[in-house]
Scaffold this active site. Sequence first.
Site, short mmCIF file in Angstrom:
data_model
loop_
_atom_site.label_atom_id
_atom_site.label_comp_id
_atom_site.label_asym_id
_atom_site.label_seq_id
_atom_site.Cartn_x
_atom_site.Cartn_y
_atom_site.Cartn_z
N PHE A 84 -7.73 20.86 -24.87
CA PHE A 84 -7.96 19.42 -24.89
C PHE A 84 -9.18 19.16 -24.00
O PHE A 84 -9.37 19.83 -23.00
CB PHE A 84 -6.74 18.62 -24.42
CG PHE A 84 -7.00 17.15 -24.54
CD1 PHE A 84 -7.02 16.54 -25.80
CD2 PHE A 84 -7.29 16.38 -23.43
CE1 PHE A 84 -7.34 15.20 -25.93
CE2 PHE A 84 -7.60 15.03 -23.56
CZ PHE A 84 -7.62 14.44 -24.81
N THR A 85 -9.97 18.16 -24.39
CA THR A 85 -11.28 17.94 -23.77
C THR A 85 -11.22 17.88 -22.24
O THR A 85 -11.84 18.69 -21.55
CB THR A 85 -11.89 16.64 -24.31
OG1 THR A 85 -10.94 15.58 -24.14
CG2 THR A 85 -12.21 16.76 -25.80
N ARG A 135 -13.41 14.31 -34.20
CA ARG A 135 -12.80 15.42 -33.48
C ARG A 135 -13.27 16.69 -34.19
O ARG A 135 -12.58 17.26 -35.01
CB ARG A 135 -11.27 15.32 -33.47
CG ARG A 135 -10.74 14.33 -32.43
CD ARG A 135 -10.69 14.92 -31.05
NE ARG A 135 -11.61 14.35 -30.09
CZ ARG A 135 -11.28 13.89 -28.89
NH1 ARG A 135 -10.04 13.83 -28.51
NH2 ARG A 135 -12.19 13.49 -28.05
N TYR A 168 0.84 -1.20 0.00
CA TYR A 168 0.00 0.00 0.00
C TYR A 168 0.87 1.25 0.00
O TYR A 168 0.58 2.22 -0.69
CB TYR A 168 -0.93 0.01 1.22
CG TYR A 168 -1.97 1.10 1.12
CD1 TYR A 168 -3.21 0.84 0.53
CD2 TYR A 168 -1.71 2.39 1.59
CE1 TYR A 168 -4.15 1.84 0.40
CE2 TYR A 168 -2.65 3.40 1.46
CZ TYR A 168 -3.87 3.12 0.87
OH TYR A 168 -4.80 4.11 0.73
N ASP A 224 1.73 19.97 -20.96
CA ASP A 224 0.99 18.72 -21.12
C ASP A 224 1.93 17.80 -21.88
O ASP A 224 2.08 17.90 -23.10
CB ASP A 224 -0.33 18.95 -21.88
CG ASP A 224 -1.13 17.66 -22.01
OD1 ASP A 224 -0.53 16.57 -21.92
OD2 ASP A 224 -2.36 17.73 -22.21
C1 LIG Z 1 -5.16 11.73 -23.38
C2 LIG Z 1 -4.79 13.13 -23.09
C3 LIG Z 1 -4.99 13.70 -21.84
C4 LIG Z 1 -5.72 12.98 -20.72
O1 LIG Z 1 -5.10 11.80 -20.35
P1 LIG Z 1 -5.93 10.50 -19.89
O2 LIG Z 1 -4.84 9.54 -19.54
O3 LIG Z 1 -6.78 10.07 -21.05
O4 LIG Z 1 -6.75 10.88 -18.71
C5 LIG Z 1 -4.55 15.00 -21.65
N1 LIG Z 1 -3.96 15.71 -22.63
C6 LIG Z 1 -3.76 15.20 -23.86
C7 LIG Z 1 -3.10 16.01 -24.90
C8 LIG Z 1 -4.18 13.89 -24.13
O5 LIG Z 1 -4.02 13.41 -25.36
#
Ligand SMILES: *Cc1c(COP(=O)(O)O)cnc(C)c1O
Length: 480
Positions: free
Chosen positions: A125-126, A383, A73, A216
């Site tokens: 990004f979403t 997209r 853990y 990112d």
């Molecule tokens: C996939 C992605 C994320 C989010 O990551 P997850 O592992 O899917 O939660 C963030 N930024 C970019 C550019 C991504 O492609």
Amino acid sequence: MSARSWAEPWKIKVVEPIHMTSRREREAHLRAAGYNTFLLRSEHTYIDLLTDSGTSAMSDRQWAGMMMGDEAYAGSRNYYHLEEVVRDVYGYPELIPTHQGRGAEHLLSKLLIRPGDHVPGNMYFTTTRLHQELAGGTFHDVIIDEAHDPASAHPFKGNVDLAKLDALVKQVGADRVPYVCVAATVNLAGGQPISLANLAAVAAYCAPRGIRVILDATRAVENAWFIQQREPGQRGRTVAEILRALCDLTDGATMSGKKDSLVNIGGWLGLRDAGLAAKARNLVVVYEGLHTYGGLAGRDLEAMAIGIRESVEEDHIRSRIGQVMYLGERLTQAGVPIVRPVGGHAVFLDAAAMLPHIPRTEYPAQALAAALYAESGVRAMERGAVSAGRDPKTGEDRFPRLELVRLTIPRRVYTQAHMDVVAESVATLFERREHVHGLRFTYEPEYLRFFQATFAPVGADVVLDAEDAADERAPAFATP
Ligand SMILES: *Cc1c(COP(=O)(O)O)cnc(C)c1O
């Protein structure tokens, strides 16, 4: 000199059979899935290009590492291995593991954004934008204009437009901008890279104003390869060196290990500021798990540590992006409109250009992705406007300039022969494009609607008219 063909830098030790379905079966599967490729079953898919997220094939070394999982853990050996690798390869001294990238985005947004803040980024990004909005922030796109032009051949379409950034900072005040979120590469622009010079300029702009720069880093290894190939003076450096140079310009990073790092699950938040990291370690316990596992098993941490090392090997990254380029080349030869230049993880079909007879309000990219599955069993992803969602203030559909279908290539999973089948399938659909029909929503969820929404064709029973008298198409294999 005789020509020498390109080949994958690995050989196959384990195989997973896949099956071709009939056109009639696919029609039924599509209807059951509400014409949303996210809702199709994987076993009904022939070649799965939905995403490169968590779909990589792990190496024998990674699988061996899975057996070395220390499932404690607290204080698992695998955590310390991952920490050592992230420090070495990415250079962030503080590591907070999370179950995947959005877990890291959640922690970062909660820690740094106060209600009323503004967060600039090189295209949204979403999940990133949603976490910023849920924390009370407003996202602002500060990417260069070329990124929104599918025909622009700019080598670094992911670059930040410093003038746009400066205009925003002047308008809202630097104290309302907690950080700039810089993605490398930019997923929604088509996997387009940023240049090292551009990131350096962003960092130089932000530092005196007290604005943090957060990377990112999801596909930063792929971005580093593009810098090596395209940026003046970078040819002599390794991808690993360039990756480190990118990270060195930033204050921290959110990472989805499911992309560059060749694992099926995992992510992390990397930071330099020890005080901020202490807060993140406290918060991760609430949402993910103790700070030495962050929602992952020890074996997952180990696979990611090994995957990070493999991801920066030159042979790997060259062939990974080379395969994407190959598909893009074949589609270009067939006259299919795609986003140029081809990005790192995917080839993006320009659905608006391909289907001018379908209005944006009938979601041409969603329709194209569904029609491609009907035609060939190849699964892709929308997209465009469906992914962009609704404006939180007006409730109206957001119509981004780009209305795309993404053919995303998993790492080390498919061969060049699979890419040939995909190219031929898309080319066939392109010839029959007038037979594709638009879609309307039959169910629209509140958050990230593209994942779970369902649709129905507009003015037709099917999204793609059947070919004359030929319900059953021959399998895509042609006898040589
Ligand atoms: C996939 C992605 C994320 C989010 O990551 P997850 O592992 O899917 O939660 C963030 N930024 C970019 C550019 C991504 O492609």
